[in-house]
Design an enzyme around this catalytic site. Structure first.
Site, mmCIF file in Angstrom:
data_model
loop_
_atom_site.group_PDB
_atom_site.id
_atom_site.type_symbol
_atom_site.label_atom_id
_atom_site.label_comp_id
_atom_site.label_asym_id
_atom_site.label_seq_id
_atom_site.Cartn_x
_atom_site.Cartn_y
_atom_site.Cartn_z
ATOM 1 C CG ASP B 93 -0.268 0.071 2.512
ATOM 2 O OD1 ASP B 93 0.943 0.334 2.533
ATOM 3 O OD2 ASP B 93 -0.937 -0.100 3.544
ATOM 4 C CG ASP B 268 -5.780 -5.170 2.205
ATOM 5 O OD1 ASP B 268 -5.460 -4.888 3.368
ATOM 6 O OD2 ASP B 268 -6.341 -4.362 1.439
#
Lengths: 383, 383
Positions: B93, B268
């Site tokens: 991320d 996720d």
């Protein structure tokens, strides 16, 4: 799995002994190190990890298991082997040592030790008969007598009283053990603190009772290593040579080598797992503190010749990171690496005894620990 | 390992999509769930455990890794794949979400977000260019743009400002990404809170920039599930159908099924590992809270039909004991069991889409969760 307990001496080299224990759950090569599975788990390791690390037997703690989840419950669930998914041999201690070290409030009289549970504050009684019953319910392959373990330093009178009480409890344990399932073994425990005559008296009296094995308890409780080794030397001539000798709660890699050199066959200790959880790795090169910033950029594994994959796979920099970040994986990897190193050390001693070169092994192992493996990062090893 | 990033749509069933992502570190079957490896480790699991659980890709957190051990250090140690011993694909991320959720002090301006490290209090600047540089240093296969994620509830003005800033940052990330090693992918992130017109505006603008994949961010931050699903339905028609669609930070098993039903390809979430550490098991029979005393004497495994050995091997009574005793092995086993269940659920959805029976699968999975598996212990199941 129908083997009864036996001990066979395979080879000796000086006082060091190479043997094999057979139990209802399989064989154990000695000298042997037993990882500690306090609460029905060797902390931060799966049973597969423990087996992969080379352990053939683990220790379970009567004190912890009787309080939670309870011996009767474990028995109803098929026994400790099934409960914790460890199909190999298990030795259980008797609870005496933990009562001394973990219970704030305890009362010892002839009948039993009564203590306050550290979990819920309930008063619990542990008699020699109950200690045998609990270990039988757990299904242990090797059962320890209940003893009284005194803290050192202690007066001679205190030690003598505990030795004598432990001997009377040994007889009661032996009687209670007669109704246990066949094939299991009961070990007596030599007490006597740091008092040589009392140690001899304890060893002689226990030997006459004819146990299947003999432990030396009440050591590694803070005394210097030379006191511990001297007590082993004092006791050993008075124990039967054809029975296994178990030094309880020991120790460092150096302790293990020195005790094997004096005739010890079995050990248990929390050091490899507890210190692993705190960032210390045991290796061929001596202990390595992974908290230390000097590992932060070190791409080398702990030991690229280790049999244990994690010791070859992960860089010191990664292990350092995991320890600094307090990640569970750090405890997992280092616990496994340490148990594996202890097992490698035991295997090295066994091979050396068979080859009649134990003294060489001892010298070489210690030299490697002292030498360490610090390499200047600017000139990596070429070998 | 020389594959460039590609996405191939294999089958559709309603809005649900079955696809395959190729990356420099291997392929990922979609819909896919990515376990979260915050600090270069999926908590309480070895990489072997993660692979055994069926995961093909994990997520790494830029925010955590840039602060410790640092992106440059990981690069010097061979990149994140080598560092954490995970040779398969990794998505990182951008750090935007953690800056919002973990940093007490932060300042956002056109140039960058500046925040105080939760580790040592140092002020750290994260610009779109630096976010790309960090993820490139880590060696991620899939790189996320830096975005600003607002907390809900928020005013329309606040959301609009964040959407527009995120779009300008998306352009800067795309420019910075041009000098990244070839083969990697850059994903844009749709923002817009719970404001449908802003979500559409964000999705359209990003689509014109031509990213290799599109994420929906800023959801699962406390809003009801129907709001989240409604936002997905709003956004999806405005994203290219030939690119993967990634719903960030989601979610429960039910969230996954409902999002796949609406065209999401990637997820996720920390739920399987975090809740595993707290004693909750995800199973075919719905979630099972192992802290509950009703499991204390239950000899049954969690799921004797599971592909994951630990779900078949250990009794509920043992897992209950480990959780109550706060043993690390409880976190280890339940984290693995939960990641494995999530992967089984994704595989079930993939198979159902290929078989054009996704709606049946959805109905059956939910019915099984509701039904549970509580059997009276006095009459064990005979099937």
């Amino acid at each position: 799995m129908s083997n009864s307990f036996t001990f066979r001496l395979i080879e000796t080299n000086g006082a060091a002994r190479r043997g094999e224990i057979a139990t209802p759950h399989g064989r154990v090569q000695t000298p042997a190190f037993m990882p500690v599975g306090t609460q029905a788990t060797v902390k931060a390791l799966t049973p597969e990890d423990v087996e992969r690390a080379g352990a053939e037997i683990v220790l379970g703690n009567t004190y912890h298991l009787m309080l939670r989840p309870g011996a009767e419950r474990i028995a109803a669930l098929g026994g400790l082997h099934t409960f914790m998914n460890w199909p190999r041999p298990i030795l259980t201690d008797s609870g005496g040592f933990q009562v001394m070290s973990l219970s704030a409030l305890r009362k010892i009289d002839e009948k039993a030790v009564t203590f306050r549970s550290h979990l819920d504050g309930a008063m619990v009684e542990l008699s020699p008969e109950r200690a045998i019953e609990i270990q039988t319910l757990l299904g242990a392959d090797i059962i320890m007598q209940l003893d009284e373990c005194v803290r050192l330093p202690a007066t001679r009178d205190e030690i003598e009283r505990a030795v004598n009480l432990s001997l009377r409890w040994a007889e009661r344990c032996k009687r209670a053990f007669e109704s246990a399932p066949k094939g299991r073994a009961l070990f007596g425990i030599v007490q006597g603190g740091d008092d040589a005559p009392l140690r001899v008296e304890s060893a002689r009296a226990l030997s006459q009772m004819d146990f299947q094995g003999y432990a030396i308890g009440g050591l590694a409780v803070g005394e210097p290593q030379d006191v511990m080794l001297s007590m082993i030397e004092t006791v050993m001539p008075h124990l039967p040579a054809d029975r296994p000798h178990y030094l309880m709660g020991v120790g460092t890699p150096d302790d293990l080598i020195e005790a094997v050199a004096r005739g010890i066959d079995m050990f248990d200790c929390v050091m490899p797992t507890r210190n692993g959880r705190h960032g210390l790795a045991y290796t061929r090169f001596g202990p390595i503190n992974l908290k230390n910033a000097r590992h932060a950029e070190d791409p080398r594994p702990l030991d690229d010749e280790s049999d244990y994959p994690a010791a070859r796979t992960y860089s010191r920099a990664y292990l350092h990171h995991l320890v600094k970040a307090n990640e569970t994986l750090g405890a997992m990897l280092l616990s496994g690496i340490n148990v594996a190193y202890y097992q490698t050390l035991m295997r090295g001693m066994r091979d050396a005894i068979e080859a009649k070169r134990f003294d060489d092994f001892r010298r070489e192992a210690k030299a490697a620990w002292v030498r360490g493996d610090i390499e200047p990062l600017t000139s990596p090893p070429t070998a």
